[in-house]
Write a protein that holds these residues in place. Structure first.
Motif, short mmCIF file in Angstrom:
data_model
loop_
_atom_site.label_atom_id
_atom_site.label_comp_id
_atom_site.label_asym_id
_atom_site.label_seq_id
_atom_site.Cartn_x
_atom_site.Cartn_y
_atom_site.Cartn_z
N LYS A 43 4.82 -30.40 -19.30
CA LYS A 43 3.39 -30.28 -19.01
C LYS A 43 2.78 -29.34 -20.03
CE LYS A 43 4.21 -30.97 -14.15
NZ LYS A 43 5.10 -30.26 -13.26
N VAL A 44 1.69 -29.78 -20.63
CA VAL A 44 1.06 -28.98 -21.68
C VAL A 44 -0.45 -29.08 -21.55
CG1 VAL A 44 1.14 -30.85 -23.38
CG2 VAL A 44 1.10 -28.50 -24.16
N SER A 45 -1.09 -27.99 -21.93
CA SER A 45 -2.54 -27.96 -21.96
C SER A 45 -2.96 -27.16 -23.18
CB SER A 45 -3.09 -27.31 -20.67
OG SER A 45 -4.48 -27.55 -20.56
N TYR A 46 -4.25 -27.01 -23.36
CA TYR A 46 -4.74 -26.22 -24.48
C TYR A 46 -6.06 -25.57 -24.10
CZ TYR A 46 -8.38 -29.60 -25.56
OH TYR A 46 -9.49 -30.40 -25.50
N GLN A 47 -6.41 -24.56 -24.84
CA GLN A 47 -7.72 -23.91 -24.74
C GLN A 47 -8.26 -23.79 -26.16
OE1 GLN A 47 -9.09 -22.05 -21.63
NE2 GLN A 47 -7.87 -23.76 -20.90
N PHE A 48 -9.55 -23.95 -26.29
CA PHE A 48 -10.23 -23.75 -27.57
C PHE A 48 -11.29 -22.71 -27.27
CE2 PHE A 48 -13.30 -25.04 -30.94
CZ PHE A 48 -12.45 -24.86 -32.03
N LEU A 49 -11.09 -21.47 -27.73
CA LEU A 49 -11.90 -20.35 -27.28
C LEU A 49 -12.65 -19.66 -28.42
CD1 LEU A 49 -9.14 -18.94 -24.92
CD2 LEU A 49 -11.19 -20.22 -24.24
N HIS A 50 -13.85 -19.22 -28.11
CA HIS A 50 -14.69 -18.47 -29.05
C HIS A 50 -14.90 -19.21 -30.38
CE1 HIS A 50 -14.54 -14.99 -26.39
NE2 HIS A 50 -13.23 -15.12 -26.35
N ASN A 51 -14.75 -20.52 -30.37
CA ASN A 51 -14.86 -21.34 -31.59
C ASN A 51 -13.93 -20.82 -32.69
OD1 ASN A 51 -16.82 -22.82 -30.30
ND2 ASN A 51 -18.51 -21.75 -31.23
N ARG A 52 -12.84 -20.18 -32.28
CA ARG A 52 -11.96 -19.55 -33.25
C ARG A 52 -10.47 -19.64 -32.88
NH1 ARG A 52 -12.53 -15.56 -37.31
NH2 ARG A 52 -14.73 -15.37 -36.92
N PHE A 53 -10.15 -19.69 -31.61
CA PHE A 53 -8.75 -19.65 -31.17
C PHE A 53 -8.31 -20.99 -30.61
CE2 PHE A 53 -10.47 -15.38 -30.61
CZ PHE A 53 -9.53 -14.60 -31.25
N ILE A 54 -7.17 -21.48 -31.09
CA ILE A 54 -6.53 -22.66 -30.52
C ILE A 54 -5.30 -22.15 -29.79
CG2 ILE A 54 -5.35 -24.84 -31.01
CD1 ILE A 54 -7.12 -24.98 -33.58
N VAL A 55 -5.22 -22.49 -28.50
CA VAL A 55 -4.14 -21.98 -27.66
C VAL A 55 -3.41 -23.17 -27.04
CG1 VAL A 55 -3.56 -20.48 -25.73
CG2 VAL A 55 -5.58 -19.97 -27.12
N PHE A 56 -2.09 -23.21 -27.24
CA PHE A 56 -1.25 -24.20 -26.58
C PHE A 56 -0.55 -23.51 -25.42
CE2 PHE A 56 -0.40 -26.50 -30.87
CZ PHE A 56 -1.61 -27.15 -30.78
N ILE A 57 -0.50 -24.19 -24.26
CA ILE A 57 0.17 -23.67 -23.08
C ILE A 57 1.13 -24.75 -22.60
CG2 ILE A 57 -0.10 -22.66 -20.78
CD1 ILE A 57 -3.20 -23.10 -22.83
N ALA A 58 2.43 -24.44 -22.62
CA ALA A 58 3.44 -25.44 -22.26
C ALA A 58 4.32 -24.92 -21.13
CB ALA A 58 4.29 -25.78 -23.47
N ASP A 59 4.36 -25.69 -20.05
CA ASP A 59 5.23 -25.36 -18.92
C ASP A 59 6.61 -25.93 -19.21
OD1 ASP A 59 6.55 -25.02 -16.53
OD2 ASP A 59 4.91 -25.78 -15.30
N VAL A 60 7.53 -25.06 -19.52
CA VAL A 60 8.88 -25.48 -19.90
C VAL A 60 9.88 -25.19 -18.78
CG1 VAL A 60 8.47 -25.35 -22.38
CG2 VAL A 60 9.28 -23.33 -21.16
N SER A 61 9.40 -25.03 -17.55
CA SER A 61 10.29 -24.71 -16.43
C SER A 61 11.20 -25.88 -16.06
CB SER A 61 9.49 -24.26 -15.21
OG SER A 61 8.60 -25.27 -14.80
#
Length: 160
Positions: A50-68
């Protein structure tokens, strides 16, 4: 499999990629489409990933991966870095330099080299109360609670 950020576990792995400049309004929609397409196809055969992302402040790309329920391999990490390298090339930005520092200055996010941060502190343009982004955090819980914190509460406080 792409999922909503709110459904990702607190111990999910996080990667923060700060851009050396704010993305232009004309670039943002295209970048978000590319990022979403990448995370939707990243390990697509593994239904437990399961993976998601955030694009914040028009500057940060964030990947979030649930590896449980699955493992993330070196090949998976290589695929994400290759994608980030493509974005760097396309948009002429630096996204992989984690030793540069990002901080808030009013409503704006600044991106500076670490040596420049030391000068800004010395000149009192940045203080211990300045909100800094700790792009070295590595899980969702830390991302939510310790990514944006006062400089005095971060590892950067050694420069105060």
């Amino acid at each position: 499999m792409f999922v909503d950020y709110s459904t990702i576990a607190e111990d999910a792995k996080v990667w923060v990629y700060p851009s050396s400049r704010k993305f232009y309004p004309t670039e943002i929609e295209e970048i978000e489409q590319k990022v979403k397409a990448f995370v939707e196809s990243w390990k697509a055969a593994d239904h437990n990933f399961k993976v998601s992302y955030q694009f914040l402040h028009n500057r940060f790309i964030v990947f979030i991966a649930d590896v449980s329920e699955t493992t993330i391999t070196n090949a998976d990490i290589d695929a994400s870095v290759a994608f980030i390298l493509e974005l760097q090339e396309t948009y002429k930005v630096d996204l992989l330099d984690k030793m540069n520092v990002c901080f808030k200055q009013g409503e704006f996010v600044q991106y500076k080299e670490l040596k420049d941060l030391k000068k800004l502190i010395k000149n009192k343009a940045v203080t211990g109360k300045t909100i800094i982004f700790d792009n070295l955090i590595n899980n969702k819980e830390d991302f939510e609670h310790y990514w944006e914190i006062p400089l005095e509460d971060s590892w950067y406080n050694r420069y105060l």
